[in-house]
Design a protein around this motif. Structure first.
Motif, PDB file in Angstrom:
ATOM      1  N   TYR A 100      44.026  81.455  99.928  1.00  0.00           N
ATOM      2  CA  TYR A 100      43.463  82.270  98.845  1.00  0.00           C
ATOM      3  C   TYR A 100      43.171  83.707  99.300  1.00  0.00           C
ATOM      4  N   CYS A 153      37.844  77.624  98.228  1.00  0.00           N
ATOM      5  CA  CYS A 153      38.934  78.544  98.604  1.00  0.00           C
ATOM      6  C   CYS A 153      38.680  79.150  99.981  1.00  0.00           C
ATOM      7  N   PRO A 213      39.737  83.747  93.815  1.00  0.00           N
ATOM      8  CA  PRO A 213      39.063  82.546  93.304  1.00  0.00           C
ATOM      9  C   PRO A 213      38.702  82.576  91.805  1.00  0.00           C
TER      10      PRO A 213
END
Ligand SMILES: [Zn+2]
Ligand SMILES: [Zn+2]
Length: 256
Positions: free
Chosen positions: A9, A16, A224
């Motif tokens: 990410y 994440c 995210p």
């Protein structure tokens, strides 16, 4: 060739982790989450780190990683990056104000980390894996990498907006098994993506028109808060072969 996805990410939350790959267990590509994803016993195995660029979501675990393996890993850590990235890491991270200068600790003859400069398109071989840096288009000088080993090639691009050279390399690499590509923001944040040089599902679709070979495209670096909308928007495009890079998964790429 084995590639383990430690973090996939472009930002951090409970689920994440930030950009970090492990190639063959001992080479890290970016260092967004080395310390969050690996137990210390596995961190000690890592002897080389390649960086795409200096941004924190790719470098933030470096200080804590160095501290964890300090004195445990044999011979120090080799860190490979462009001259611009090395300059930024020295000036803003290991500057004795943000974190100690581990290029001079414990002493300058036997430092904990050693920097090595990467040149665009000049391949580097580590443990039988070949990394060729390919410049992409981001806010700071940034490299993608053609990763080649065991007769297979994977093209890794982390942060980039619309770009050209990456696709030329993809189209001329005969044993290409996958392309990994930034999709940071959903379409509603197109303007943010444009000024920060990232892709959205809309600009991803345009980029993929430049790819003339049929290989899986693995999307990553999602921010995210945008994850759900990006999944919906990419799904609606119905692009064949396009998937999301799975955090925590070990991918195996071999000759056909
Ligand atoms: Zn990033
Ligand atoms: Zn970046």
């Amino acid at each position: 060739m084995e590639i383990e996805v430690l973090g996939s990410y472009g930002g951090e939350s409970l689920e994440c982790r930030m950009t970090c790959l492990l190639v063959g267990g001992r080479i890290a590509l970016d260092a967004g989450s080395l310390t969050q994803a690996l137990p210390i016993a596995r961190q000690v195995e890592v002897h080389s780190i390649l960086l795409t660029h200096s941004h924190m979501d790719h470098t933030s675990s470096l200080p804590f990683f160095i501290e964890n393996v300090y004195g445990l890993s044999s011979g120090g850590i080799d860190l490979y990056a462009s001259a611009a990235t090395i300059y930024a890491i020295r000036k803003y991270l290991f500057n004795n104000a943000t974190w100690p200068d581990f290029t001079r600790l414990p002493n300058h003859l036997l430092p904990a980390i050693r920097f090595h400069e990467l040149e665009a398109e000049v391949p580097l071989e580590i443990d039988g894996v070949r990394f060729t840096p390919i410049p992409v288009d981001h806010l700071v000088p940034t490299l993608g990498f053609l990763i080649e080993g065991d007769g297979a090639a994977v093209l890794w691009s982390s942060d980039t907006g619309p770009t050209e050279r990456l696709w030329e390399v993809a189209n001329r690499t005969p044993n290409l098994r996958a392309v990994c590509l930034d999709t940071s923001f959903d379409n509603a944040l197109q303007q943010v993506a444009d000024v920060s040089l990232h892709l959205t599902p809309r600009t991803l679709e345009r980029e993929l028109e430049k790819l003339r070979v049929e290989v899986p495209v693995l999307l990553h670096h999602l921010k995210p808060p945008c994850v759900e909308r990006i999944h919906q928007e990419v799904g609606a495009l119905g692009l064949p072969g396009v998937e999301f890079l799975e955090q925590g998964r070990r991918y195996r790429f071999d000759r056909a």
